[in-house]
Design a protein around this motif. Structure first.
Motif, PDB file in Angstrom:
ATOM      1  N   MET A 188       0.860  -1.208   0.107  1.00  0.00           N
ATOM      2  CA  MET A 188      -0.158  -0.085  -0.030  1.00  0.00           C
ATOM      3  C   MET A 188       0.790   1.180  -0.018  1.00  0.00           C
ATOM      4  O   MET A 188       0.460   2.239  -0.672  1.00  0.00           O
ATOM      5  CB  MET A 188      -0.960  -0.221   1.106  1.00  0.00           C
ATOM      6  CG  MET A 188      -2.259  -0.996   1.043  1.00  0.00           C
ATOM      7  SD  MET A 188      -2.896  -1.023   2.759  1.00  0.00           S
ATOM      8  CE  MET A 188      -4.439  -0.373   1.852  1.00  0.00           C
ATOM      9  N   LYS A 189       2.024   1.187   0.811  1.00  0.00           N
ATOM     10  CA  LYS A 189       2.819   2.459   0.516  1.00  0.00           C
ATOM     11  C   LYS A 189       3.571   2.568  -0.562  1.00  0.00           C
ATOM     12  O   LYS A 189       3.699   3.723  -0.996  1.00  0.00           O
ATOM     13  CB  LYS A 189       4.176   2.233   1.614  1.00  0.00           C
ATOM     14  CG  LYS A 189       3.857   2.358   3.246  1.00  0.00           C
ATOM     15  CD  LYS A 189       4.945   1.868   3.972  1.00  0.00           C
ATOM     16  CE  LYS A 189       4.301   1.910   5.614  1.00  0.00           C
ATOM     17  NZ  LYS A 189       5.470   1.626   6.445  1.00  0.00           N
ATOM     18  N   LEU A 190       4.026   1.442  -1.244  1.00  0.00           N
ATOM     19  CA  LEU A 190       4.470   1.743  -2.599  1.00  0.00           C
ATOM     20  C   LEU A 190       3.368   1.879  -3.707  1.00  0.00           C
ATOM     21  O   LEU A 190       3.749   1.914  -5.063  1.00  0.00           O
ATOM     22  CB  LEU A 190       5.152   0.507  -2.949  1.00  0.00           C
ATOM     23  CG  LEU A 190       6.440   0.058  -1.858  1.00  0.00           C
ATOM     24  CD1 LEU A 190       7.010  -1.185  -2.202  1.00  0.00           C
ATOM     25  CD2 LEU A 190       7.562   1.084  -2.219  1.00  0.00           C
ATOM     26  N   GLY A 191       1.966   1.813  -3.355  1.00  0.00           N
ATOM     27  CA  GLY A 191       1.234   2.011  -4.387  1.00  0.00           C
ATOM     28  C   GLY A 191       0.625   0.907  -5.260  1.00  0.00           C
ATOM     29  O   GLY A 191       0.076   0.983  -6.244  1.00  0.00           O
ATOM     30  N   GLY A 192       1.033  -0.279  -4.520  1.00  0.00           N
ATOM     31  CA  GLY A 192       0.484  -1.782  -5.407  1.00  0.00           C
ATOM     32  C   GLY A 192      -0.412  -2.145  -4.937  1.00  0.00           C
ATOM     33  O   GLY A 192      -1.631  -2.318  -5.289  1.00  0.00           O
TER      34      GLY A 192
END
Length: 117
Positions: free
Chosen positions: A113-117
């Motif tokens: 989620m932090k990496l946008g995945g």
């Protein structure tokens, strides 16, 4: 062979025991009477019925335990309890392992989620 006690001594001993036994019986009956009056002791028939009910309940629980524990249906009560203890420890280890896996998966999902995945 001569007896070390003559018949008078024997009667005296028996009489002493008889008086002593009678006193002990009276004490017990007084104690039991007090306990019955206080509700601590129940009727013997009630007591036997309760014991039978307790025994039946224990037997039902043992049967249930035999069904739960793998291979428990072929075991006697002593071995059943030993197997149950081992089975509980095994289940606790599995729960710990699943918690570790769940926290790992949760951690990787947060990273995604932090990496946008």
């Amino acid at each position: 062979m001569e007896s070390s006690c003559n018949s008078e001594e024997s009667r005296a001993i028996v009489a002493t025991f008889s008086r002593k036994d009678k006193r002990m019986t009276q004490k017990v009956s007084k104690r039991q009477k007090r306990m019955r009056e206080s509700g601590y002791i129940v009727n013997n028939n009630e007591k036997n019925e309760e014991e039978e009910e307790d025994k039946e309940e224990v037997e039902e629980k043992i049967l249930a335990l035999q069904k739960i524990v793998p291979g428990g249906e072929t075991l006697g009560v002593d071995m059943l309890f030993e197997e149950t203890a081992g089975y509980i420890l095994q289940l606790q280890c599995q729960v710990k392992a699943l918690k570790v896996l769940a926290s790992f998966v949760e951690g990787t999902e947060k990273e995604k989620m932090k990496l946008g995945g």
